[in-house]
Design an enzyme around this catalytic site. Structure first.
Site, mmCIF file in Angstrom:
data_model
loop_
_atom_site.group_PDB
_atom_site.id
_atom_site.type_symbol
_atom_site.label_atom_id
_atom_site.label_comp_id
_atom_site.label_asym_id
_atom_site.label_seq_id
_atom_site.Cartn_x
_atom_site.Cartn_y
_atom_site.Cartn_z
ATOM 1 N N ASP A 32 0.864 -1.185 0.000
ATOM 2 C CA ASP A 32 0.000 0.000 0.000
ATOM 3 C C ASP A 32 0.895 1.227 0.000
ATOM 4 O OD1 ASP A 32 -1.970 2.122 0.895
ATOM 5 O OD2 ASP A 32 -3.256 0.367 1.165
ATOM 6 N N CYS A 120 -21.313 0.903 -7.432
ATOM 7 C CA CYS A 120 -21.403 2.163 -8.189
ATOM 8 C C CYS A 120 -21.375 1.941 -9.704
ATOM 9 C CB CYS A 120 -20.289 3.120 -7.786
ATOM 10 S SG CYS A 120 -20.519 3.767 -6.135
ATOM 11 N N TYR A 149 -16.100 7.410 -10.647
ATOM 12 C CA TYR A 149 -15.636 6.277 -9.836
ATOM 13 C C TYR A 149 -16.285 4.981 -10.358
ATOM 14 C CZ TYR A 149 -15.457 3.173 -5.721
ATOM 15 O OH TYR A 149 -15.283 2.100 -4.883
ATOM 16 N N ASN A 178 -21.284 -0.896 -0.026
ATOM 17 C CA ASN A 178 -21.124 -0.222 1.281
ATOM 18 C C ASN A 178 -20.646 -1.142 2.402
ATOM 19 O OD1 ASN A 178 -21.971 2.483 0.668
ATOM 20 N ND2 ASN A 178 -24.015 1.621 0.372
ATOM 21 N N ARG A 283 -30.527 2.220 -3.191
ATOM 22 C CA ARG A 283 -29.642 1.114 -3.592
ATOM 23 C C ARG A 283 -29.752 0.002 -2.568
ATOM 24 N NH1 ARG A 283 -24.039 2.931 -5.034
ATOM 25 N NH2 ARG A 283 -24.902 3.116 -7.118
HETATM 26 P P1 NAD Z 1 -9.481 2.190 1.383
HETATM 27 O O1 NAD Z 1 -9.370 3.546 0.763
HETATM 28 O O2 NAD Z 1 -9.443 2.092 2.839
HETATM 29 O O3 NAD Z 1 -8.364 1.228 0.777
HETATM 30 C C1 NAD Z 1 -7.786 1.425 -0.487
HETATM 31 C C2 NAD Z 1 -6.290 1.451 -0.287
HETATM 32 O O4 NAD Z 1 -5.645 1.639 -1.572
HETATM 33 C C3 NAD Z 1 -5.834 2.621 0.598
HETATM 34 O O5 NAD Z 1 -5.167 2.146 1.748
HETATM 35 C C4 NAD Z 1 -4.912 3.409 -0.288
HETATM 36 O O6 NAD Z 1 -3.782 3.977 0.381
HETATM 37 C C5 NAD Z 1 -4.474 2.363 -1.303
HETATM 38 N N1 NAD Z 1 -3.931 3.010 -2.500
HETATM 39 C C6 NAD Z 1 -4.466 4.061 -3.170
HETATM 40 N N2 NAD Z 1 -3.627 4.434 -4.139
HETATM 41 C C7 NAD Z 1 -2.552 3.622 -4.083
HETATM 42 C C8 NAD Z 1 -1.353 3.541 -4.831
HETATM 43 N N3 NAD Z 1 -1.105 4.377 -5.839
HETATM 44 N N4 NAD Z 1 -0.450 2.576 -4.503
HETATM 45 C C9 NAD Z 1 -0.685 1.720 -3.457
HETATM 46 N N5 NAD Z 1 -1.809 1.768 -2.718
HETATM 47 C C10 NAD Z 1 -2.739 2.705 -3.025
HETATM 48 O O7 NAD Z 1 -10.813 1.562 0.790
HETATM 49 P P2 NAD Z 1 -11.588 0.238 1.195
HETATM 50 O O8 NAD Z 1 -12.887 0.657 1.737
HETATM 51 O O9 NAD Z 1 -10.718 -0.659 1.967
HETATM 52 O O10 NAD Z 1 -11.865 -0.390 -0.251
HETATM 53 C C11 NAD Z 1 -11.059 -1.409 -0.810
HETATM 54 C C12 NAD Z 1 -11.517 -1.661 -2.243
HETATM 55 O O11 NAD Z 1 -12.905 -2.016 -2.264
HETATM 56 C C13 NAD Z 1 -11.377 -0.445 -3.152
HETATM 57 O O12 NAD Z 1 -10.991 -0.893 -4.446
HETATM 58 C C14 NAD Z 1 -12.772 0.113 -3.203
HETATM 59 O O13 NAD Z 1 -13.012 0.841 -4.394
HETATM 60 C C15 NAD Z 1 -13.608 -1.158 -3.153
HETATM 61 N N6 NAD Z 1 -14.958 -0.898 -2.629
HETATM 62 C C16 NAD Z 1 -15.118 -0.564 -1.301
HETATM 63 C C17 NAD Z 1 -16.393 -0.306 -0.826
HETATM 64 C C18 NAD Z 1 -16.635 0.054 0.617
HETATM 65 O O14 NAD Z 1 -17.792 0.241 0.981
HETATM 66 N N7 NAD Z 1 -15.623 0.164 1.464
HETATM 67 C C19 NAD Z 1 -17.497 -0.370 -1.689
HETATM 68 C C20 NAD Z 1 -17.285 -0.688 -3.019
HETATM 69 C C21 NAD Z 1 -16.013 -0.973 -3.479
#
Ligand code: NAD
Length: 324
Positions: A32, A120, A149, A178, A283
């Site tokens: 990360d 989404c 997004y 979510n 949703r």
């Molecule tokens: P989060 O933002 O906590 O985790 C995403 C991580 O990606 C972060 O820690 C961030 O630092 C890392 N990241 C971003 N850019 C980076 C880079 N250039 N290099 C390395 N790391 C990088 O989000 P989350 O809630 O843990 O979500 C995880 C995944 O699930 C994501 O892909 C998100 O789109 C997807 N998602 C989450 C939800 C939700 O409700 N939490 C819903 C739909 C989809």
């Protein structure tokens, strides 16, 4: 010993996934751009690195992991993805990450990759009514996500499917709805509804007031993170590709969510409705396909996850107060 790579291991779902894989006996590498915000990682090896860089991605994938989980993305709640100001970053950064990971998987002949897509991706025109949103997996086309997004997630889903078809990388794609729980963003501008609600209510004095974006009649469903991980690992290890919804079908309005959290907190507060970024009107997760293919459904109701999340956020609020 089985090995796993978790991309996005410093984030909310990724850091919980690392813990789960460790409990299952995996050797885990996490990667990360940032360290986990609330607890030290349990990964055997953690690389703090930028996955937008293809050279880094090749280094990260220096062995044939049994399971690769791609969760890294530039993302946040409505206050981050629906305001328009972050659209170019969201699209650029997340596409770069996905492309680089897939290319590195191809070079390393990785067999199995999980990709976290999102609810989404579903068309806005099917989610205009709060009580009857459509999110069956096959309703995604004709496409009209309500945010860039969502468009990025849909494009990346297609990229994972194309690499599966052309390069034999078996992709497993989930559309998360979510996901919430302790140790996620709660006050950094990327927090989502459940965390924001818990924070506002934890900070308010009993008898006081909290603000909610919109009229609060918009509906959503929320899935606790442990349930999400059970479905995620089940999907990754199954013979079935997806894309599939991973979510809860216990739909509530945002006003109902506020009432539930107030009940947990034992506070009675007035809700002030203010303008703000909202997303679709309704949703809910359509869980028929995942039930049929994987025999999975959430095992607990929303209130249980909310209780654990509220407890954690209340503690964060108290820590901040005593240590500003
Ligand atoms: P989060 O933002 O906590 O985790 C995403 C991580 O990606 C972060 O820690 C961030 O630092 C890392 N990241 C971003 N850019 C980076 C880079 N250039 N290099 C390395 N790391 C990088 O989000 P989350 O809630 O843990 O979500 C995880 C995944 O699930 C994501 O892909 C998100 O789109 C997807 N998602 C989450 C939800 C939700 O409700 N939490 C819903 C739909 C989809």
């Amino acid at each position: 010993m089985k090995t796993a790579l978790v991309c996005g291991a410093g984030g909310f779902i990724g850091s919980h996934l690392v813990k789960r894989l460790k409990r299952e006996g995996f050797w885990v590498r996490g990667v990360d751009i940032k360290l986990p915000g609330f607890e030290e990682t349990e990964a055997d090896d953690f690389l703090q690195a930028d996955l937008r860089d293809p050279v880094i991605c090749r280094e990260v994938l220096d062995q044939r992991f049994d399971e690769v989980y791609q969760l890294a993305a530039d993302m946040g709640g409505a206050g981050f993805v629906f305001i328009g100001e972050n659209d170019a970053d969201i699209m650029h950064n997340s596409v770069m990450i996905n492309l680089n990971i897939l290319e590195a998987c191809k070079r390393r002949t990785i067999k199995r990759v999980f990709y976290s897509s999102s609810a989404c991706v579903y068309p806005e025109f099917n989610q205009m009514q709060p009580d009857s949103p459509v999110t069956s997996e096959d309703s995604v086309y004709p496409a009209q996500p309500d945010s860039d997004y969502g468009w990025e997630k849909l494009f990346s889903e297609r990229m994972f499917l194309a690499y599966a078809r052309n390069h034999g990388i078996e992709s497993r794609i989930a559309r998360y709805h979510n996901i919430f729980g302790p140790e996620g963003s709660w006050n950094d501008g990327r927090e989502k509804v459940p965390a924001a609600m818990c924070r506002k209510i934890a900070m308010a004095e009993d008898g006081g007031e909290i603000e909610i974006w919109g009229d609060g009649a918009q509906t959503r469903s929320f899935l606790f993170v442990d349930e999400c991980l059970e479905a995620t690992t089940r999907l990754t290890r199954s013979d079935w590709t997806g894309p599939v919804n991973i979510g809860s079908n216990e739909m509530v309005s945002i006003n109902q969510l506020a009432d539930m959290v107030m009940g947990i907190a034992g506070k009675s507060l007035t809700i002030k409705h203010i303008p703000g970024p909202l997303g679709v009107r309704g949703r809910n997760s359509d869980n028929r396909l995942i039930q049929e293919q994987l025999g999975w459904a959430p095992s607990e109701s929303l209130i249980h996850g909310l209780e654990k999340t509220y407890q954690w956020i209340e503690q964060q609020v108290m820590n901040e107060k005593s240590n500003p």
